[in-house]
Design an enzyme around this catalytic site. Structure first.
Site, PDB file in Angstrom:
ATOM      1  N   GLY A 271       9.582  -4.341  -8.378  1.00 57.62           N
ATOM      2  CA  GLY A 271      10.477  -3.236  -8.689  1.00 57.62           C
ATOM      3  C   GLY A 271      11.926  -3.584  -8.386  1.00 57.62           C
ATOM      4  O   GLY A 271      12.239  -4.248  -7.390  1.00 57.62           O
ATOM      5  N   GLU A 272      12.825  -3.130  -9.239  1.00 53.43           N
ATOM      6  CA  GLU A 272      14.248  -3.410  -9.061  1.00 53.43           C
ATOM      7  C   GLU A 272      14.868  -2.635  -7.905  1.00 53.43           C
ATOM      8  O   GLU A 272      15.999  -2.940  -7.505  1.00 53.43           O
ATOM      9  CB  GLU A 272      15.018  -3.103 -10.347  1.00 53.43           C
ATOM     10  CG  GLU A 272      14.716  -4.080 -11.471  1.00 53.43           C
ATOM     11  CD  GLU A 272      15.600  -3.856 -12.690  1.00 53.43           C
ATOM     12  OE1 GLU A 272      16.365  -2.858 -12.694  1.00 53.43           O
ATOM     13  OE2 GLU A 272      15.526  -4.658 -13.636  1.00 53.43           O
TER      14      GLU A 272
ATOM     15  N   HIS B 257       2.631   4.717  -4.831  1.00 58.88           N
ATOM     16  CA  HIS B 257       3.222   5.870  -5.521  1.00 58.88           C
ATOM     17  C   HIS B 257       3.471   5.474  -6.974  1.00 58.88           C
ATOM     18  O   HIS B 257       3.057   4.395  -7.423  1.00 58.88           O
ATOM     19  CB  HIS B 257       4.503   6.324  -4.819  1.00 58.88           C
ATOM     20  CG  HIS B 257       5.489   5.222  -4.574  1.00 58.88           C
ATOM     21  ND1 HIS B 257       6.162   4.588  -5.590  1.00 58.88           N
ATOM     22  CD2 HIS B 257       5.912   4.639  -3.419  1.00 58.88           C
ATOM     23  CE1 HIS B 257       6.965   3.667  -5.097  1.00 58.88           C
ATOM     24  NE2 HIS B 257       6.829   3.666  -3.772  1.00 58.88           N
ATOM     25  N   GLU B 258       4.132   6.348  -7.709  1.00 55.55           N
ATOM     26  CA  GLU B 258       4.326   6.120  -9.134  1.00 55.55           C
ATOM     27  C   GLU B 258       5.099   4.837  -9.424  1.00 55.55           C
ATOM     28  O   GLU B 258       4.886   4.193 -10.463  1.00 55.55           O
ATOM     29  CB  GLU B 258       5.042   7.319  -9.762  1.00 55.55           C
ATOM     30  CG  GLU B 258       5.220   7.244 -11.269  1.00 55.55           C
ATOM     31  CD  GLU B 258       3.897   7.097 -12.031  1.00 55.55           C
ATOM     32  OE1 GLU B 258       3.930   6.506 -13.138  1.00 55.55           O
ATOM     33  OE2 GLU B 258       2.852   7.569 -11.543  1.00 55.55           O
TER      34      GLU B 258
ATOM     35  N   GLN C 220       7.721  -9.304   8.061  1.00 53.75           N
ATOM     36  CA  GLN C 220       8.968  -8.817   7.475  1.00 53.75           C
ATOM     37  C   GLN C 220       9.506  -7.576   8.182  1.00 53.75           C
ATOM     38  O   GLN C 220      10.504  -7.004   7.762  1.00 53.75           O
ATOM     39  CB  GLN C 220       8.803  -8.560   5.975  1.00 53.75           C
ATOM     40  CG  GLN C 220       7.912  -7.399   5.593  1.00 53.75           C
ATOM     41  CD  GLN C 220       7.619  -7.387   4.108  1.00 53.75           C
ATOM     42  OE1 GLN C 220       6.902  -8.244   3.591  1.00 53.75           O
ATOM     43  NE2 GLN C 220       8.180  -6.413   3.393  1.00 53.75           N
TER      44      GLN C 220
ATOM     45  N   SER D 104       9.893   5.578  -3.044  1.00 51.42           N
ATOM     46  CA  SER D 104       9.649   4.651  -1.946  1.00 51.42           C
ATOM     47  C   SER D 104       8.574   5.234  -1.043  1.00 51.42           C
ATOM     48  O   SER D 104       8.534   6.456  -0.835  1.00 51.42           O
ATOM     49  CB  SER D 104      10.931   4.426  -1.133  1.00 51.42           C
ATOM     50  OG  SER D 104      10.659   3.711   0.061  1.00 51.42           O
TER      51      SER D 104
ATOM     52  N   HIS E 215       4.801   1.941  -7.829  1.00 49.48           N
ATOM     53  CA  HIS E 215       3.818   0.857  -7.845  1.00 49.48           C
ATOM     54  C   HIS E 215       2.965   0.911  -9.117  1.00 49.48           C
ATOM     55  O   HIS E 215       2.677  -0.122  -9.730  1.00 49.48           O
ATOM     56  CB  HIS E 215       2.876   0.967  -6.639  1.00 49.48           C
ATOM     57  CG  HIS E 215       3.548   0.851  -5.312  1.00 49.48           C
ATOM     58  ND1 HIS E 215       3.741   1.940  -4.484  1.00 49.48           N
ATOM     59  CD2 HIS E 215       4.061  -0.213  -4.656  1.00 49.48           C
ATOM     60  CE1 HIS E 215       4.337   1.539  -3.376  1.00 49.48           C
ATOM     61  NE2 HIS E 215       4.547   0.242  -3.447  1.00 49.48           N
TER      62      HIS E 215
ATOM     63  N   GLY F  62       0.801  -1.212   0.000  1.00 51.47           N
ATOM     64  CA  GLY F  62       0.000   0.000   0.000  1.00 51.47           C
ATOM     65  C   GLY F  62       0.830   1.257   0.000  1.00 51.47           C
ATOM     66  O   GLY F  62       2.021   1.247  -0.327  1.00 51.47           O
TER      67      GLY F  62
END
Length: 277
Positions: free
Chosen positions: A143-144, A30-31, A57, A181, A33, A27
């Protein structure tokens, strides 16, 4: 857009949609995601997205309670992005009483984030395995920016023979280079101005390594640059891109990875050691 909050609702939605691509998230979208959602759509299947802040985690001193949450905003963004299904499970759905199974991926999870955050990748691997079992996607998009996480998930999928294609998507950055992030929201105004120094230092280091500069000295220079910007480095390393083993000298495929503390925020970033910057 279908919103499922129970396993029964999810089952009905999945039967209706057929093959799907999948983007797991915690959740606070942002851009970065939304770029994953668009990439999953462009791959030609309906897109399922999960929103679940996974407690396993987070370490005991980490930011689970203050991790940003914005369900209404997230759902609006996903609907606009063309998402077909959103899975919003409860904690007791993902971790029912007496649950006894944890997924542990050895080797690739041992160093770097794994050493700094003990148990983190067990939590990641376990929840991703559960989500894959629930969603049953054809492909999953990651995402990398969280490079080590991608390698942990890839290893898990290969070892457990899970029928899911793992698709890494390049890091989405702000105009000044800072990797997008959810935790960037915690940065003060001054810290936000300092934060792009991480990307800048890594970019210069990649150029130096490709120019033949000595790796240890180059990594030392990155640490100095980060300290000068007010950051406390956790690690800066040149590693094999898939095994995450440290490299004393450049040998492809290689990745430059780093994590550093800035105020209360821990920044992660990485770059392929390639001329294609």
């Amino acid at each position: 857009m279908i919103i499922a909050r129970t396993l029964e609702d999810l089952k009905i939605a999945r039967e209706a949609l057929g093959e799907v691509n999948f983007v797991p998230t915690m959740g606070a979208l942002h851009e970065g995601h939304l770029t994953l959602v668009r990439a999953a759509r462009e791959a030609g299947r309906p897109v399922a997205v999960s929103i679940f802040v996974n407690p396993t985690q987070f370490g005991p001193k980490e930011d689970l309670s203050r991790y940003p949450r914005d369900e209404a905003g997230d759902l609006a963004k996903l609907e606009q992005a063309g998402c077909a299904l959103v899975w919003l499970p409860r904690v007791d759905t993902m971790y029912p009483p007496h649950a006894s199974t944890t997924v542990h991926v050895t080797n690739v999870s041992a160093r770097w984030e794994g050493a700094t955050r003990p148990g983190h990748f067990d939590g990641v691997a376990t929840v991703v395995a559960k989500l894959f079992g629930q969603i049953r996607p054809k492909a999953a998009f990651f995402g990398e920016k969280d490079w080590q996480q991608v390698q942990v998930v890839r290893r898990m999928v290969a070892d457990l023979h899970l029928p899911v294609d793992i698709v890494p998507v390049p890091t989405v950055r702000e105009a000044d280079g800072l990797a997008r992030s959810s935790r960037n929201a915690y940065l003060s105004e001054a810290e936000r101005k300092a934060a792009p120094a991480l990307y800048a230092a890594l970019t210069e280091a990649v150029k130096a390594i490709l120019a033949g500069k000595e790796v240890a000295a180059t990594l030392h220079k990155v640490r100095q640059d980060l300290a000068a910007a007010g950051m406390t480095p956790d690690y800066v390393a040149l590693v094999h891109a898939h095994s995450l083993e440290p490299l004393a000298g450049f040998k492809a495929p290689a990745r430059l990875i780093a994590a550093a503390k800035l105020g209360t925020v821990r920044l992660l970033d990485n770059l392929a050691v390639s001329s294609q910057l």
